[in-house]
Write an enzyme that holds these catalytic residues in place. Structure first.
Site, PDB file in Angstrom:
ATOM      1  N   ASP A 224       0.827  -1.205   0.000  1.00 20.28           N
ATOM      2  CA  ASP A 224       0.000   0.000   0.000  1.00 20.28           C
ATOM      3  C   ASP A 224       0.868   1.264   0.000  1.00 20.28           C
ATOM      4  O   ASP A 224       1.847   1.345   0.752  1.00 20.28           O
ATOM      5  CB  ASP A 224      -0.867  -0.045   1.275  1.00 20.28           C
ATOM      6  CG  ASP A 224      -1.976   0.974   1.284  1.00 20.28           C
ATOM      7  OD1 ASP A 224      -2.817   0.945   0.373  1.00 20.28           O
ATOM      8  OD2 ASP A 224      -2.015   1.798   2.213  1.00 20.28           O
ATOM      9  N   GLU A 290       1.783  -0.587  -4.998  1.00 19.93           N
ATOM     10  CA  GLU A 290       0.756   0.405  -5.321  1.00 19.93           C
ATOM     11  C   GLU A 290       1.465   1.754  -5.292  1.00 19.93           C
ATOM     12  O   GLU A 290       1.671   2.335  -4.235  1.00 19.93           O
ATOM     13  CB  GLU A 290      -0.384   0.407  -4.293  1.00 19.93           C
ATOM     14  CG  GLU A 290      -1.501   1.333  -4.738  1.00 19.93           C
ATOM     15  CD  GLU A 290      -2.107   2.235  -3.665  1.00 19.93           C
ATOM     16  OE1 GLU A 290      -3.171   2.813  -3.914  1.00 19.93           O
ATOM     17  OE2 GLU A 290      -1.512   2.409  -2.585  1.00 19.93           O
TER      18      GLU A 290
HETATM   19  C1  GLC Z   1      -4.247   2.981  -0.735  1.00 19.76           C
HETATM   20  C2  GLC Z   1      -5.445   2.073  -0.638  1.00 19.76           C
HETATM   21  C3  GLC Z   1      -6.626   2.888  -0.227  1.00 19.76           C
HETATM   22  C4  GLC Z   1      -6.344   3.476   1.141  1.00 19.76           C
HETATM   23  C5  GLC Z   1      -5.049   4.279   1.135  1.00 19.76           C
HETATM   24  C6  GLC Z   1      -4.577   4.553   2.529  1.00 19.76           C
HETATM   25  O1  GLC Z   1      -4.368   3.923  -1.726  1.00 19.76           O
HETATM   26  O2  GLC Z   1      -5.633   1.412  -1.840  1.00 19.76           O
HETATM   27  O3  GLC Z   1      -7.816   2.149  -0.207  1.00 19.76           O
HETATM   28  O4  GLC Z   1      -7.412   4.312   1.526  1.00 19.76           O
HETATM   29  O5  GLC Z   1      -4.014   3.578   0.508  1.00 19.76           O
HETATM   30  O6  GLC Z   1      -4.104   3.392   3.134  1.00 19.76           O
END
Ligand code: GLC
Length: 581
Positions: A224, A290
């Site tokens: 994340d 991500e």
């Molecule tokens: C990422 C996740 C999202 C979350 C954010 C904070 O972007 O995919 O759902 O709200 O991180 O952890």
């Protein structure tokens, strides 16, 4: 080796060796645990529910699942606010359920990836609670990003950073003696304090968390906010938008994509590699970033040989429905990743963006500016156009070399819930931006529980018909049992695509643009399998004019062809070319 024919046509990506590791061409299915299957009837999906539905995924033909967070959490951001990284939230089950899930998936030949949330903890985490108690200057505070405020009495935040969810990026605490004191940074919700990755405790703790789950048998982690862990020294003010795609390419951010993040991923890679059984590529454990990072060459830095294995291609997801930008993204991504020897990881939907069956039916679809949520007051997507394009987009994506992620429900062509009552909304973005000029309706519309059985309360989501978010009536038409075995259904299309892709190893294939069919409104390429034995011509028609096909067998089409066999608008075909010579 790629065939000479492919080279003549302008090969832009060579084939992978056919015996390369599993993850290089894997199709990975994202399960959002709260919304996939409810075992106990409380209206919230859970691990026992997931276990009962796993055979559906092996029939679908995916290689692995990625589970969004299932850890102990106060659920202020649907579990992306983790209070205990080593245990399961009671809403979802127990550690024994997690072990059973991993075992059941492995039994079916499915790998299991879990979500790792390293940028921030929940404010309920023991470390943050200890930091509040310990006061300014303490080693406990140093694990997070605490600073004194600006202004004579420290009453203003330390810098001007906003939260990605809207509002200030800092909150002020009351010191143990009850007086207003320091501020802490939270790039997301107030209850998600950012960790200080310059601190060795933080690094050591995440090493241990990785090992803890690797020892339990997981095959990897989706990481994340992988671009956010390291912040610029001195935390300077920033004038741009916290939403990376809103800024010009080349913008330097003091909180995103700092070079220091890479050293962390090298350290993690070494840990994961330690779990590989020599000579057995199937045992490789993986990391997927991500990282909302641009351009493609910056993203490729996350997948250098000693860092992560995969990084979501959000440029592809955000590109919109127009041939030239799509072609450019595909080519740039393949070329950038080839330079570091990494596959490309395609994706069209996830739990943070408008589902592509709705996004591509919005008026803004052509430009790609349709990522945030859609509410009842907004222009509504055209469901038929959206679904037609979504099917065409997926049929294009699954013909591309590399890996791909699918988001639960997209295999049903599931649309976004665009008319959710505001009272049901749970996304902190909605609550933090209400009534401000940052106003965002939030991401709840793509997180609505799955429809499994049309004529059952809650569409078969669980035994009681309860669902934590209301499902739109139209989900009845998309339920799994309505589509199962119907050749024209979206579910059948996904099953066929995945079966062909696997059989002919198109994920390991080469890519060459097809000069004959390429035009301003047509994407056309050839994917030749690694053994050179099979070439498929892929044509996506994003224009108005039908396209006449050359000789060859239509292996698959995302929608009906015209009566004369030509390819109509918003349709992708895979055509098997006769072997030359
Ligand atoms: C990422 C996740 C999202 C979350 C954010 C904070 O972007 O995919 O759902 O709200 O991180 O952890």
């Amino acid at each position: 080796m790629p065939s000479a024919t492919a080279l003549d046509l302008g090969l832009i990506h060579p084939a992978d060796s056919p015996d390369s590791p599993w993850w290089r061409d894997a199709v990975i299915y994202q399960i959002y645990p709260r919304s996939w299957a409810d075992g106990d009837g409380d209206g919230m999906g859970d691990l026992p529910g997931i276990i009962t539905r796993l055979p559906y995924l092996s029939e679908l033909g995916v290689d692995a699942v990625w589970l969004s967070p299932f850890y102990v959490s106060p659920m202020n951001d649907a579990g992306y606010d983790v209070a205990d990284y080593r245990d399961i939230d009671p809403l979802f089950g127990t550690l024994a359920d997690a072990d059973a899930l991993i075992a059941a998936a492995h039994e079916l030949g499915l790998k299991v990836l879990i979500d790792l949330v390293p940028n921030h903890t929940s404010s309920d985490h023991v470390w943050f609670q200890a930091a509040l108690q310990a006061g300014p200057g303490s080693p406990e505070r140093d694990r997070y990003i605490f600073r004194d405020g600006r202004g004579p009495r420290g009453e203003q935040p330390p810098n001007n950073w906003r939260s990605v969810f809207g509002g200030q990026g800092w909150s002020r605490v009351l010191e143990p003696d009850g007086t207003p004191g320091q501020w802490y940074l939270h790039i997301f919700d107030t209850t998600q304090p950012d960790l200080n990755w310059a601190h060795e405790d933080v690094r050591a703790e995440f090493d241990a968390i990785l090992r803890y789950w690797l020892d339990r048998g997981v095959d990897g982690f989706r990481v994340d906010v992988a671009h956010g862990l390291v912040k610029e020294e001195g935390l300077p003010d920033f004038r741009g938008s916290m939403h990376l795609p809103d800024n010009p390419i080349g913008t330097r951010f003091p909180m995103w994509d700092l070079d220091g993040v890479h050293e962390i991923y090298r350290r993690w890679r070494a840990i994961l590699d330690g779990y590989t059984v020599a000579g057995d590529t199937a045992s490789e454990r993986i990391l997927c970033a991500e990282a909302w990072v641009r351009p493609e060459s910056r993203l490729a830095r996350y997948v250098r040989p000693d860092e992560m294995h995969q990084a979501f291609n959000f440029d592809f997801l955000a590109c919109g429905w127009a041939a030239e930008p799509l072609r450019e993204v595909i080519e740039n991504s393949l070329r950038s990743n080839d330079r570091v020897g990494a596959p490309t990881t395609w994706v069209l939907s996830n739990h943070d963006v408008v589902r592509h069956a709705s996004r591509l039916g919005l008026p803004a679809a052509a430009t790609g500016h349709a990522l945030g949520g859609v509410g009842a007051q907004d222009p509504q997507p055209d469901a038929a156009v959206g679904l037609r394009r979504a099917r065409a987009a997926t049929t294009l994506m699954l013909a591309l070399p590399g890996g791909a992620y699918l988001y639960q429900g997209e295999e049903l062509g599931l649309p976004e819930h665009t008319t959710l009552p505001d009272a049901s909304r749970q996304d902190p973005t909605y609550h933090r931006t209400k009534g401000t000029d940052e106003a965002s309706i939030g991401r709840d519309g793509c997180r609505v529980p799955m429809p499994w059985v049309a004529d059952t309360p809650g569409f078969g989501f669980g035994p009681t018909g309860r669902t934590w978010l209301p499902q739109p009536e139209v989900y009845r038409e998309y339920a799994v049992d309505v589509q199962d075995g119907v050749p024209s259904s979206t579910l059948s299309l996904y099953r066929d695509l995945l079966a062909y892709r696997r059989k002919h190893r198109f994920g390991h294939g080469s890519l060459a643009w097809d000069e004959e069919f390429t035009s301003a409104s047509v994407i056309a390429f050839r994917n030749t399998s690694g053994d050179g034995e099979r070439t498929v011509l892929v044509i996506t028609n994003l224009g108005e004019q039908n396209i006449a096909l050359p000789d060859g067998d239509v292996l698959i089409a995302s929608g009906p062809l015209a009566e004369d066999g030509s390819v109509p608008t918003d349709t992708t075909v895979w055509l098997r070319l006769p072997m030359r010579g």
